[in-house]
Design a protein around this motif. Structure first.
Motif, PDB file in Angstrom:
ATOM      1  N   PRO A 119       0.851  -1.197   0.000  1.00 54.00           N
ATOM      2  CA  PRO A 119       0.000   0.000   0.000  1.00 54.00           C
ATOM      3  C   PRO A 119       0.882   1.240   0.000  1.00 54.00           C
ATOM      4  O   PRO A 119       1.653   1.458   0.928  1.00 54.00           O
ATOM      5  CB  PRO A 119      -0.805  -0.139   1.304  1.00 54.00           C
ATOM      6  N   VAL A 120       0.794   2.023  -1.069  1.00 48.96           N
ATOM      7  CA  VAL A 120       1.694   3.166  -1.256  1.00 48.96           C
ATOM      8  C   VAL A 120       0.988   4.438  -0.795  1.00 48.96           C
ATOM      9  O   VAL A 120      -0.032   4.842  -1.364  1.00 48.96           O
ATOM     10  CB  VAL A 120       2.134   3.291  -2.721  1.00 48.96           C
ATOM     11  N   ARG A 121       1.543   5.056   0.227  1.00 46.92           N
ATOM     12  CA  ARG A 121       0.987   6.296   0.758  1.00 46.92           C
ATOM     13  C   ARG A 121       1.614   7.493   0.043  1.00 46.92           C
ATOM     14  O   ARG A 121       2.230   7.363  -0.980  1.00 46.92           O
ATOM     15  CB  ARG A 121       1.215   6.359   2.267  1.00 46.92           C
TER      16      ARG A 121
ATOM     17  N   ARG B 216      -0.213  10.398  -0.794  1.00 45.36           N
ATOM     18  CA  ARG B 216      -1.242  11.258  -1.384  1.00 45.36           C
ATOM     19  C   ARG B 216      -2.475  11.218  -0.497  1.00 45.36           C
ATOM     20  O   ARG B 216      -2.640  10.333   0.341  1.00 45.36           O
ATOM     21  CB  ARG B 216      -1.613  10.775  -2.791  1.00 45.36           C
ATOM     22  N   VAL B 217      -3.334  12.208  -0.691  1.00 47.82           N
ATOM     23  CA  VAL B 217      -4.574  12.265   0.076  1.00 47.82           C
ATOM     24  C   VAL B 217      -5.451  11.069  -0.281  1.00 47.82           C
ATOM     25  O   VAL B 217      -5.542  10.666  -1.440  1.00 47.82           O
ATOM     26  CB  VAL B 217      -5.321  13.586  -0.219  1.00 47.82           C
ATOM     27  N   GLY B 218      -6.087  10.505   0.715  1.00 43.64           N
ATOM     28  CA  GLY B 218      -6.962   9.361   0.484  1.00 43.64           C
ATOM     29  C   GLY B 218      -6.307   8.053   0.885  1.00 43.64           C
ATOM     30  O   GLY B 218      -5.243   8.024   1.505  1.00 43.64           O
ATOM     31  N   ARG B 219      -6.938   6.969   0.501  1.00 39.25           N
ATOM     32  CA  ARG B 219      -6.443   5.644   0.870  1.00 39.25           C
ATOM     33  C   ARG B 219      -5.157   5.330   0.122  1.00 39.25           C
ATOM     34  O   ARG B 219      -4.978   5.758  -1.030  1.00 39.25           O
ATOM     35  CB  ARG B 219      -7.497   4.585   0.546  1.00 39.25           C
ATOM     36  N   PRO B 220      -4.245   4.578   0.743  1.00 36.67           N
ATOM     37  CA  PRO B 220      -3.028   4.164   0.034  1.00 36.67           C
ATOM     38  C   PRO B 220      -3.385   3.384  -1.230  1.00 36.67           C
ATOM     39  O   PRO B 220      -4.364   2.647  -1.270  1.00 36.67           O
ATOM     40  CB  PRO B 220      -2.310   3.273   1.057  1.00 36.67           C
ATOM     41  N   ARG B 221      -2.573   3.554  -2.240  1.00 40.16           N
ATOM     42  CA  ARG B 221      -2.839   2.888  -3.521  1.00 40.16           C
ATOM     43  C   ARG B 221      -1.950   1.673  -3.660  1.00 40.16           C
ATOM     44  O   ARG B 221      -0.782   1.704  -3.281  1.00 40.16           O
ATOM     45  CB  ARG B 221      -2.587   3.858  -4.679  1.00 40.16           C
ATOM     46  N   ARG B 222      -2.516   0.600  -4.237  1.00 38.19           N
ATOM     47  CA  ARG B 222      -1.710  -0.602  -4.421  1.00 38.19           C
ATOM     48  C   ARG B 222      -2.046  -1.358  -5.705  1.00 38.19           C
ATOM     49  O   ARG B 222      -1.653  -2.519  -5.864  1.00 38.19           O
ATOM     50  CB  ARG B 222      -1.818  -1.527  -3.218  1.00 38.19           C
TER      51      ARG B 222
END
Length: 266
Positions: A169-171, A173-179
């Motif tokens: 999970p890549v943090r 940025r605003v919002g949920r981490p992207r993966r």
């Protein structure tokens, strides 16, 4: 003249030092004071860059013994230092909008395993000699997102879903981490309709080449990433019988490549 590539830069050290496990010294009979972590990390990187055997690590450079560096690499790998460092670096790239989530590219590469060991098998491309396989997934700019080590005769497509699952999970940025990327590019070695369905079910558009065709202009992205990865001489041939030590080198190399990407955008 630039610094030697195995010298731990201040930027790398500032990021990795908080992640290293702390070992309390005994009050009574503390023994010899351990070598500073930064010097040992220089020794580990020296082996990674040059491919030299542990026992030949030059003591006059202040790295400590090869066994000291080996143990520290093992312990840091068990503490997930490299994985956490990679996540920190990916978050920095993501915060700067320098990760290309529009596509990911996946591929694999064989490496000969001269000493055998776990996660080795007969090579289908090297007359059945013992080898391992590096499976890599990158973003659209070639930044490593995840890497997996398997036996050399493992079919590429079996690692498609594990590689997607291995993207952290890549943090940043605003919002949920992207993966997960928007689309996934792969060559014809991954040409199985059931896996296309699996990829679609994850909300990712599969762009997998059909038999008799190629990946096209996107193949160079992951091929360049493998060239970066195998620019570290210790990864061109697998010398470690223990798979975890080779995996530690793999993950450290991915961290260093990611750090280079950060520095290139500064």
């Amino acid at each position: 003249m630039g610094a030697s590539p195995w010298i731990v830069s201040d930027g790398l050290w500032e990021r990795i030092e908080p992640l290293l496990p702390r070992k309390e010294r005994r009050f009574r009979h503390p023994g010899r004071k351990p070598l500073p972590d930064r010097q040992v990390l220089c020794g580990i990187m020296y082996v990674l860059h040059t491919g030299i055997q542990w026992e030949y690590l030059p003591g006059e450079l202040g790295f400590g013994s090869g066994m000291t560096c080996w143990r520290r690499l093992r312990d840091w790998n068990e503490a997930d230092v490299w994985q956490r460092l990679h996540e920190v670096l990916l978050a920095e790239l993501n915060a700067a909008a320098k990760l290309d989530w529009s596509r990911a590219v996946i591929d694999s590469s064989h490496v000969r395993a001269l000493k055998g060991g776990f996660a080795t098998g007969p090579s289908p491309v090297d007359r059945g000699r013992a080898c391992s396989k590096h499976h890599l997934i990158t973003d659209g700019r070639g930044t490593p997102l995840a890497v997996i080590l398997t036996v050399g005769n493992r079919n590429d497509v079996t690692q498609l879903l594990p590689l997607l699952d291995a993207i952290p999970p890549v943090r940043g940025r605003v919002g949920r981490p992207r993966r997960k990327p928007d689309s996934l590019f792969a060559d014809r070695g991954y040409d199985h309709d059931i896996y296309r369905d699996y990829v679609r079910a994850r909300g990712i558009v599969p762009a997998i080449a059909r038999r008799g065709t190629g990946l096209g202009t996107y193949r160079w992205i992951v091929e360049r990433s493998f060239a970066w990865l195998h620019g570290f001489k210790r990864l061109r041939i697998r010398w470690e019988r223990r798979a975890d030590i080779h995996e530690a080198f793999l993950h450290l190399a991915c961290c260093l490549i990611t750090l280079r990407q950060i520095n290139s955008f500064c």
